[in-house]
Motif scaffolding. Sequence first.
Motif, PDB file in Angstrom:
ATOM      1  N   ASN A  33       0.800  -1.210   0.000  1.00  0.00           N
ATOM      2  CA  ASN A  33       0.000   0.000   0.000  1.00  0.00           C
ATOM      3  C   ASN A  33       0.843   1.274   0.000  1.00  0.00           C
ATOM      4  O   ASN A  33       0.621   2.173  -0.812  1.00  0.00           O
ATOM      5  N   LEU A  34       1.812   1.376   0.888  1.00  0.00           N
ATOM      6  CA  LEU A  34       2.614   2.591   1.022  1.00  0.00           C
ATOM      7  C   LEU A  34       3.405   2.881  -0.247  1.00  0.00           C
ATOM      8  O   LEU A  34       3.416   4.019  -0.734  1.00  0.00           O
ATOM      9  N   MET A  35       4.065   1.880  -0.803  1.00  0.00           N
ATOM     10  CA  MET A  35       4.851   2.088  -2.014  1.00  0.00           C
ATOM     11  C   MET A  35       3.963   2.500  -3.182  1.00  0.00           C
ATOM     12  O   MET A  35       4.347   3.340  -3.996  1.00  0.00           O
ATOM     13  N   SER A  36       2.784   1.950  -3.268  1.00  0.00           N
ATOM     14  CA  SER A  36       1.860   2.316  -4.342  1.00  0.00           C
ATOM     15  C   SER A  36       1.466   3.786  -4.237  1.00  0.00           C
ATOM     16  O   SER A  36       1.437   4.503  -5.242  1.00  0.00           O
ATOM     17  N   TRP A  37       1.178   4.255  -3.039  1.00  0.00           N
ATOM     18  CA  TRP A  37       0.817   5.666  -2.857  1.00  0.00           C
ATOM     19  C   TRP A  37       2.000   6.586  -3.134  1.00  0.00           C
ATOM     20  O   TRP A  37       1.838   7.661  -3.705  1.00  0.00           O
ATOM     21  N   ILE A  38       3.198   6.167  -2.744  1.00  0.00           N
ATOM     22  CA  ILE A  38       4.395   6.974  -3.018  1.00  0.00           C
ATOM     23  C   ILE A  38       4.615   7.101  -4.518  1.00  0.00           C
ATOM     24  O   ILE A  38       4.898   8.193  -5.029  1.00  0.00           O
ATOM     25  N   LEU A  39       4.493   5.998  -5.235  1.00  0.00           N
ATOM     26  CA  LEU A  39       4.666   6.040  -6.691  1.00  0.00           C
ATOM     27  C   LEU A  39       3.628   6.947  -7.340  1.00  0.00           C
ATOM     28  O   LEU A  39       3.953   7.743  -8.234  1.00  0.00           O
ATOM     29  N   LEU A  40       2.395   6.853  -6.903  1.00  0.00           N
ATOM     30  CA  LEU A  40       1.355   7.728  -7.457  1.00  0.00           C
ATOM     31  C   LEU A  40       1.640   9.199  -7.154  1.00  0.00           C
ATOM     32  O   LEU A  40       1.438  10.068  -8.000  1.00  0.00           O
ATOM     33  N   ALA A  41       2.136   9.487  -5.960  1.00  0.00           N
ATOM     34  CA  ALA A  41       2.464  10.869  -5.592  1.00  0.00           C
ATOM     35  C   ALA A  41       3.599  11.417  -6.456  1.00  0.00           C
ATOM     36  O   ALA A  41       3.553  12.574  -6.896  1.00  0.00           O
ATOM     37  N   VAL A  42       4.606  10.588  -6.706  1.00  0.00           N
ATOM     38  CA  VAL A  42       5.734  11.025  -7.545  1.00  0.00           C
ATOM     39  C   VAL A  42       5.264  11.339  -8.958  1.00  0.00           C
ATOM     40  O   VAL A  42       5.634  12.371  -9.533  1.00  0.00           O
ATOM     41  N   PHE A  43       4.436  10.486  -9.525  1.00  0.00           N
ATOM     42  CA  PHE A  43       3.967  10.733 -10.882  1.00  0.00           C
ATOM     43  C   PHE A  43       2.972  11.888 -10.933  1.00  0.00           C
ATOM     44  O   PHE A  43       2.917  12.614 -11.922  1.00  0.00           O
ATOM     45  N   LEU A  44       2.214  12.096  -9.884  1.00  0.00           N
ATOM     46  CA  LEU A  44       1.324  13.246  -9.829  1.00  0.00           C
ATOM     47  C   LEU A  44       2.129  14.537  -9.804  1.00  0.00           C
ATOM     48  O   LEU A  44       1.790  15.509 -10.483  1.00  0.00           O
ATOM     49  N   PHE A  45       3.218  14.539  -9.039  1.00  0.00           N
ATOM     50  CA  PHE A  45       4.109  15.704  -9.022  1.00  0.00           C
ATOM     51  C   PHE A  45       4.677  15.985 -10.404  1.00  0.00           C
ATOM     52  O   PHE A  45       4.722  17.126 -10.856  1.00  0.00           O
ATOM     53  N   TRP A  46       5.111  14.947 -11.101  1.00  0.00           N
ATOM     54  CA  TRP A  46       5.630  15.115 -12.463  1.00  0.00           C
ATOM     55  C   TRP A  46       4.554  15.680 -13.384  1.00  0.00           C
ATOM     56  O   TRP A  46       4.810  16.598 -14.164  1.00  0.00           O
ATOM     57  N   LEU A  47       3.346  15.159 -13.292  1.00  0.00           N
ATOM     58  CA  LEU A  47       2.262  15.635 -14.143  1.00  0.00           C
ATOM     59  C   LEU A  47       1.938  17.104 -13.865  1.00  0.00           C
ATOM     60  O   LEU A  47       1.730  17.885 -14.800  1.00  0.00           O
ATOM     61  N   VAL A  48       1.945  17.498 -12.609  1.00  0.00           N
ATOM     62  CA  VAL A  48       1.689  18.897 -12.254  1.00  0.00           C
ATOM     63  C   VAL A  48       2.778  19.803 -12.830  1.00  0.00           C
ATOM     64  O   VAL A  48       2.486  20.883 -13.351  1.00  0.00           O
ATOM     65  N   THR A  49       4.036  19.368 -12.774  1.00  0.00           N
ATOM     66  CA  THR A  49       5.109  20.194 -13.326  1.00  0.00           C
ATOM     67  C   THR A  49       4.980  20.334 -14.840  1.00  0.00           C
ATOM     68  O   THR A  49       5.262  21.406 -15.387  1.00  0.00           O
ATOM     69  N   VAL A  50       4.544  19.290 -15.527  1.00  0.00           N
ATOM     70  CA  VAL A  50       4.336  19.377 -16.982  1.00  0.00           C
ATOM     71  C   VAL A  50       3.225  20.379 -17.290  1.00  0.00           C
ATOM     72  O   VAL A  50       3.366  21.230 -18.178  1.00  0.00           O
ATOM     73  N   VAL A  51       2.142  20.304 -16.561  1.00  0.00           N
ATOM     74  CA  VAL A  51       1.021  21.229 -16.785  1.00  0.00           C
ATOM     75  C   VAL A  51       1.445  22.669 -16.484  1.00  0.00           C
ATOM     76  O   VAL A  51       1.171  23.582 -17.274  1.00  0.00           O
ATOM     77  N   LEU A  52       2.116  22.879 -15.366  1.00  0.00           N
ATOM     78  CA  LEU A  52       2.551  24.230 -15.013  1.00  0.00           C
ATOM     79  C   LEU A  52       3.564  24.787 -16.016  1.00  0.00           C
ATOM     80  O   LEU A  52       3.551  25.983 -16.319  1.00  0.00           O
ATOM     81  N   ARG A  53       4.435  23.937 -16.525  1.00  0.00           N
ATOM     82  CA  ARG A  53       5.389  24.389 -17.547  1.00  0.00           C
ATOM     83  C   ARG A  53       4.662  24.849 -18.795  1.00  0.00           C
ATOM     84  O   ARG A  53       4.989  25.873 -19.394  1.00  0.00           O
ATOM     85  N   ASN A  54       3.615  24.117 -19.187  1.00  0.00           N
ATOM     86  CA  ASN A  54       2.842  24.509 -20.358  1.00  0.00           C
ATOM     87  C   ASN A  54       2.068  25.800 -20.122  1.00  0.00           C
ATOM     88  O   ASN A  54       1.948  26.626 -21.025  1.00  0.00           O
ATOM     89  N   VAL A  55       1.560  25.992 -18.917  1.00  0.00           N
ATOM     90  CA  VAL A  55       0.883  27.252 -18.579  1.00  0.00           C
ATOM     91  C   VAL A  55       1.872  28.407 -18.659  1.00  0.00           C
ATOM     92  O   VAL A  55       1.567  29.467 -19.216  1.00  0.00           O
ATOM     93  N   MET A  56       3.075  28.215 -18.121  1.00  0.00           N
ATOM     94  CA  MET A  56       4.094  29.251 -18.154  1.00  0.00           C
ATOM     95  C   MET A  56       4.489  29.594 -19.596  1.00  0.00           C
ATOM     96  O   MET A  56       4.618  30.762 -19.958  1.00  0.00           O
ATOM     97  N   ILE A  57       4.656  28.589 -20.426  1.00  0.00           N
ATOM     98  CA  ILE A  57       5.012  28.820 -21.826  1.00  0.00           C
ATOM     99  C   ILE A  57       3.900  29.593 -22.532  1.00  0.00           C
ATOM    100  O   ILE A  57       4.169  30.513 -23.305  1.00  0.00           O
ATOM    101  N   SER A  58       2.657  29.248 -22.263  1.00  0.00           N
ATOM    102  CA  SER A  58       1.539  29.957 -22.880  1.00  0.00           C
ATOM    103  C   SER A  58       1.520  31.422 -22.459  1.00  0.00           C
ATOM    104  O   SER A  58       1.268  32.307 -23.283  1.00  0.00           O
ATOM    105  N   LYS A  59       1.790  31.691 -21.194  1.00  0.00           N
ATOM    106  CA  LYS A  59       1.827  33.081 -20.721  1.00  0.00           C
ATOM    107  C   LYS A  59       2.959  33.850 -21.385  1.00  0.00           C
ATOM    108  O   LYS A  59       2.795  35.016 -21.746  1.00  0.00           O
ATOM    109  N   ILE A  60       4.108  33.227 -21.538  1.00  0.00           N
ATOM    110  CA  ILE A  60       5.243  33.879 -22.193  1.00  0.00           C
ATOM    111  C   ILE A  60       4.896  34.211 -23.641  1.00  0.00           C
ATOM    112  O   ILE A  60       5.179  35.304 -24.138  1.00  0.00           O
ATOM    113  N   GLU A  61       4.256  33.276 -24.333  1.00  0.00           N
ATOM    114  CA  GLU A  61       3.921  33.493 -25.740  1.00  0.00           C
ATOM    115  C   GLU A  61       2.855  34.564 -25.922  1.00  0.00           C
ATOM    116  O   GLU A  61       2.836  35.255 -26.929  1.00  0.00           O
TER     117      GLU A  61
END
Length: 83
Positions: A33-61
Amino acid sequence: MTKKLKRWTFLDSLNAILFIVVVLFFLDFENNNLMSWILLAVFLFWLVTVVLRNVMISKIEKDPQHPLHNLQTGKETDENVKK
């Protein structure tokens, strides 16, 4: 020299592939259980950074006053050509 920001990088592709492998073969909420939640949290963090990077790029453009606007949109000014 500053490089143009990318919306999706090679590292993002590797993370996406790794995420698919983890979801298919490694998530086990009953036995690990614990390892599964940790893995999901890590990938959620990665997904949030991808989305935020795209938002930042859109604002710059969209903002012509932003220092990276010309670089990101590919427009060269007289000042950039002289350098």
